[in-house]
Design a protein around this motif. Structure first.
Motif, PDB file in Angstrom:
ATOM      1  N   GLY A   9      12.071   6.346   5.322  1.00  0.00           N
ATOM      2  CA  GLY A   9      11.836   5.403   4.228  1.00  0.00           C
ATOM      3  C   GLY A   9      10.388   5.348   3.767  1.00  0.00           C
ATOM      4  N   SER A  10       9.485   6.018   4.474  1.00  0.00           N
ATOM      5  CA  SER A  10       8.053   5.859   4.184  1.00  0.00           C
ATOM      6  C   SER A  10       7.592   6.711   3.004  1.00  0.00           C
ATOM      7  CB  SER A  10       7.219   6.237   5.415  1.00  0.00           C
ATOM      8  OG  SER A  10       5.860   6.381   5.037  1.00  0.00           O
ATOM      9  N   PRO A  11       7.092   6.075   1.948  1.00  0.00           N
ATOM     10  CA  PRO A  11       6.574   6.868   0.824  1.00  0.00           C
ATOM     11  C   PRO A  11       5.279   7.595   1.174  1.00  0.00           C
ATOM     12  CG  PRO A  11       6.188   4.517   0.467  1.00  0.00           C
ATOM     13  CD  PRO A  11       7.017   4.641   1.712  1.00  0.00           C
ATOM     14  N   TYR A  12       4.494   7.029   2.096  1.00  0.00           N
ATOM     15  CA  TYR A  12       3.250   7.713   2.504  1.00  0.00           C
ATOM     16  C   TYR A  12       3.602   9.009   3.224  1.00  0.00           C
ATOM     17  CZ  TYR A  12       0.976   3.225   1.591  1.00  0.00           C
ATOM     18  OH  TYR A  12       0.512   2.080   1.001  1.00  0.00           O
ATOM     19  N   ALA A  13       4.512   8.914   4.198  1.00  0.00           N
ATOM     20  CA  ALA A  13       4.910  10.123   4.916  1.00  0.00           C
ATOM     21  C   ALA A  13       5.575  11.107   3.965  1.00  0.00           C
ATOM     22  CB  ALA A  13       5.855   9.756   6.060  1.00  0.00           C
ATOM     23  N   THR A  35      10.855   5.871  14.922  1.00  0.00           N
ATOM     24  CA  THR A  35      11.062   4.487  14.500  1.00  0.00           C
ATOM     25  C   THR A  35       9.683   3.876  14.249  1.00  0.00           C
ATOM     26  OG1 THR A  35      11.094   3.899  16.829  1.00  0.00           O
ATOM     27  CG2 THR A  35      13.243   4.137  15.728  1.00  0.00           C
ATOM     28  N   LEU A  36       9.663   2.716  13.624  1.00  0.00           N
ATOM     29  CA  LEU A  36       8.409   1.997  13.354  1.00  0.00           C
ATOM     30  C   LEU A  36       8.542   0.572  13.879  1.00  0.00           C
ATOM     31  CD1 LEU A  36       7.749   3.123   9.660  1.00  0.00           C
ATOM     32  CD2 LEU A  36       6.700   4.039  11.742  1.00  0.00           C
ATOM     33  N   ARG A  37       7.409  -0.060  14.140  1.00  0.00           N
ATOM     34  CA  ARG A  37       7.409  -1.449  14.626  1.00  0.00           C
ATOM     35  C   ARG A  37       8.355  -1.608  15.807  1.00  0.00           C
ATOM     36  NH1 ARG A  37       6.327  -5.031   9.304  1.00  0.00           N
ATOM     37  NH2 ARG A  37       4.979  -3.502   8.312  1.00  0.00           N
ATOM     38  N   ASP A  38       8.188  -0.702  16.762  1.00  0.00           N
ATOM     39  CA  ASP A  38       9.108  -0.607  17.885  1.00  0.00           C
ATOM     40  C   ASP A  38       8.269  -0.146  19.082  1.00  0.00           C
ATOM     41  OD1 ASP A  38      11.004   0.199  19.728  1.00  0.00           O
ATOM     42  OD2 ASP A  38      11.702   1.910  18.542  1.00  0.00           O
ATOM     43  N   VAL A  49      -1.830   3.094  16.434  1.00  0.00           N
ATOM     44  CA  VAL A  49      -1.682   2.279  15.220  1.00  0.00           C
ATOM     45  C   VAL A  49      -0.194   2.106  14.906  1.00  0.00           C
ATOM     46  CG1 VAL A  49      -2.229   2.125  12.749  1.00  0.00           C
ATOM     47  CG2 VAL A  49      -3.918   3.026  14.353  1.00  0.00           C
ATOM     48  N   GLY A  50       0.585   3.124  15.219  1.00  0.00           N
ATOM     49  CA  GLY A  50       2.043   3.014  15.054  1.00  0.00           C
ATOM     50  C   GLY A  50       2.533   3.279  13.648  1.00  0.00           C
ATOM     51  N   ARG A  51       1.655   3.803  12.784  1.00  0.00           N
ATOM     52  CA  ARG A  51       2.082   4.074  11.406  1.00  0.00           C
ATOM     53  C   ARG A  51       2.325   5.560  11.201  1.00  0.00           C
ATOM     54  NH1 ARG A  51      -2.372   0.540   9.194  1.00  0.00           N
ATOM     55  NH2 ARG A  51      -1.483  -1.549   9.164  1.00  0.00           N
ATOM     56  N   VAL A  52       3.081   5.826  10.134  1.00  0.00           N
ATOM     57  CA  VAL A  52       3.282   7.206   9.686  1.00  0.00           C
ATOM     58  C   VAL A  52       2.757   7.316   8.256  1.00  0.00           C
ATOM     59  CG1 VAL A  52       5.255   7.684  11.164  1.00  0.00           C
ATOM     60  CG2 VAL A  52       5.650   6.662   8.902  1.00  0.00           C
ATOM     61  N   PRO A  53       2.307   8.517   7.868  1.00  0.00           N
ATOM     62  CA  PRO A  53       2.364   9.769   8.596  1.00  0.00           C
ATOM     63  C   PRO A  53       1.340   9.846   9.722  1.00  0.00           C
ATOM     64  CG  PRO A  53       1.109  10.069   6.589  1.00  0.00           C
ATOM     65  CD  PRO A  53       1.655   8.675   6.554  1.00  0.00           C
ATOM     66  N   ALA A  54       1.687  10.652  10.741  1.00  0.00           N
ATOM     67  CA  ALA A  54       0.739  10.982  11.804  1.00  0.00           C
ATOM     68  C   ALA A  54       0.960  12.458  12.131  1.00  0.00           C
ATOM     69  CB  ALA A  54       0.986  10.120  13.027  1.00  0.00           C
ATOM     70  N   THR A  64      -4.213  10.455  11.429  1.00  0.00           N
ATOM     71  CA  THR A  64      -3.443   9.456  10.703  1.00  0.00           C
ATOM     72  C   THR A  64      -4.058   9.305   9.309  1.00  0.00           C
ATOM     73  OG1 THR A  64      -4.838   7.640  11.450  1.00  0.00           O
ATOM     74  CG2 THR A  64      -2.965   8.211  12.842  1.00  0.00           C
ATOM     75  N   GLU A  65      -3.371   8.564   8.464  1.00  0.00           N
ATOM     76  CA  GLU A  65      -3.758   8.324   7.069  1.00  0.00           C
ATOM     77  C   GLU A  65      -3.380   9.537   6.203  1.00  0.00           C
ATOM     78  OE1 GLU A  65      -4.834   5.356   5.895  1.00  0.00           O
ATOM     79  OE2 GLU A  65      -4.699   4.607   7.938  1.00  0.00           O
ATOM     80  N   THR A  66      -2.623   9.231   5.172  1.00  0.00           N
ATOM     81  CA  THR A  66      -2.089  10.267   4.288  1.00  0.00           C
ATOM     82  C   THR A  66      -3.159  11.240   3.795  1.00  0.00           C
ATOM     83  OG1 THR A  66      -0.380   8.736   3.603  1.00  0.00           O
ATOM     84  CG2 THR A  66      -0.815  10.583   2.121  1.00  0.00           C
ATOM     85  N   THR A  67      -4.275  10.703   3.335  1.00  0.00           N
ATOM     86  CA  THR A  67      -5.305  11.563   2.735  1.00  0.00           C
ATOM     87  C   THR A  67      -5.900  12.516   3.766  1.00  0.00           C
ATOM     88  OG1 THR A  67      -5.775   9.814   1.151  1.00  0.00           O
ATOM     89  CG2 THR A  67      -7.449  11.523   1.389  1.00  0.00           C
TER      90      THR A  67
HETATM   91  N1  LIG Z   1      -2.915   3.789   4.863  1.00  0.00           N
HETATM   92  C1  LIG Z   1      -1.804   4.496   5.463  1.00  0.00           C
HETATM   93  C2  LIG Z   1      -0.530   3.692   5.225  1.00  0.00           C
HETATM   94  C3  LIG Z   1       0.628   4.211   6.034  1.00  0.00           C
HETATM   95  C4  LIG Z   1       1.716   3.147   6.187  1.00  0.00           C
HETATM   96  O1  LIG Z   1       1.529   1.972   5.862  1.00  0.00           O
HETATM   97  N2  LIG Z   1       2.875   3.557   6.708  1.00  0.00           N
HETATM   98  C5  LIG Z   1       3.953   2.624   6.943  1.00  0.00           C
HETATM   99  C6  LIG Z   1       5.278   3.195   6.482  1.00  0.00           C
HETATM  100  S1  LIG Z   1       5.361   3.290   4.732  1.00  0.00           S
HETATM  101  C7  LIG Z   1       4.088   2.366   8.430  1.00  0.00           C
HETATM  102  O2  LIG Z   1       3.986   3.277   9.200  1.00  0.00           O
HETATM  103  N3  LIG Z   1       4.363   1.105   8.803  1.00  0.00           N
HETATM  104  C8  LIG Z   1       4.604   0.722  10.164  1.00  0.00           C
HETATM  105  C9  LIG Z   1       3.795  -0.454  10.587  1.00  0.00           C
HETATM  106  O3  LIG Z   1       3.116  -1.062   9.752  1.00  0.00           O
HETATM  107  O4  LIG Z   1       3.827  -0.770  11.762  1.00  0.00           O
HETATM  108  C10 LIG Z   1      -1.719   5.905   4.886  1.00  0.00           C
HETATM  109  O5  LIG Z   1      -2.337   6.156   3.842  1.00  0.00           O
HETATM  110  O6  LIG Z   1      -1.067   6.771   5.477  1.00  0.00           O
END
Ligand SMILES: N[C@@H](CCC(=O)N[C@@H](CS)C(=O)NCC(=O)O)C(=O)O
Length: 201
Positions: A9-13, A35-38, A49-54, A64-67
């Motif tokens: 579902g992630s637009p960044y990933a 999964t996220l937030r898990d 940090v737990g975010r994607v993309p990684a 980490t971070e899209t850019t």
């Molecule tokens: N600034 C980050 C944003 C990435 C982001 O917010 N990813 C969301 C999914 S769209 C995420 O992993 N959220 C999980 C969380 O916040 O724990 C980037 O540019 O990659």
């Protein structure tokens, strides 16, 4: 092998997933869904940090971070290069990232229980999104976002997100150039192969 952690579902990933396909690197990077937030998320041991993309590199370093991920894909030889080199291109990419950040805040607000939602935050993000989309309507009408790069993919990802996971935003209304741009971008195989599931919002 280099591994890209993503969530469907992630637009960044999705920007990075489309970049892999468009840049000819799909066979050099394994995509791994997390999964996220898990607390048991498979990305967490590599990215606290737990975010994607990684992007987990062969030597164990995680970007980490899209850019920054796109920067690395360029270093791996992405053809075409994804990150714009001139100010116009960078501005176009930044504009769309700003829109995406705002929509992410708006969408998160709508996922809260009704009594926890902030009408002020929703109104602010709705106004921001409308303002940026009006600017993008002018941009695409005058030939911007025509070449395949990070700005193009970010715009495809944010409109694709609105199309399936943030449908409360009727961005197409009154913006024919942007709607036509999106129809063309959505016809690309990289877009079709990375469609996010609908979310009901
Ligand atoms: N600034 C980050 C944003 C990435 C982001 O917010 N990813 C969301 C999914 S769209 C995420 O992993 N959220 C999980 C969380 O916040 O724990 C980037 O540019 O990659």
């Amino acid at each position: 092998m280099t591994t890209l952690f993503y969530s469907a579902g992630s637009p960044y990933a999705r920007i990075c997933r489309m970049a892999l396909r468009e840049g000819g690197l799909a066979d050099r990077v394994e995509e791994r869904e997390t999964t996220l937030r898990d607390a048991a998320a498979s990305v967490l041991p590599h990215n606290p940090v737990g975010r994607v993309p990684a992007l987990l590199l062969d030597d164990g370093v995680t970007l980490t971070e899209t850019t920054l991920v796109l920067h690395w894909l360029d270093r791996m030889g992405s053809t075409p290069r994804m990150l714009p080199q001139d100010a116009h291109g960078m501005a176009a990419y930044g504009r769309v990232l700003g829109l995406l950040d705002g929509i992410a805040v708006w969408n998160r607000e709508l996922r809260r229980p009704v009594h926890e939602r902030s009408p002020g935050v929703i109104a602010l993000e709705e106004a921001r999104a409308a303002r940026v989309a009006d600017a993008l309507e002018q941009d695409v009408a005058t030939g911007a976002y025509a070449q395949l790069d990070a700005a193009f993919l970010a715009l495809a990802a944010v409109l694709g997100y609105a199309d399936r996971r943030h449908t409360v935003w009727r961005w197409q209304e009154g913006r024919p150039s942007l709607a036509a741009w999106f129809a063309t971008a959505a016809a690309r195989p990289a877009f079709a192969e990375t469609l996010p599931p609908p979310s009901g919002i």
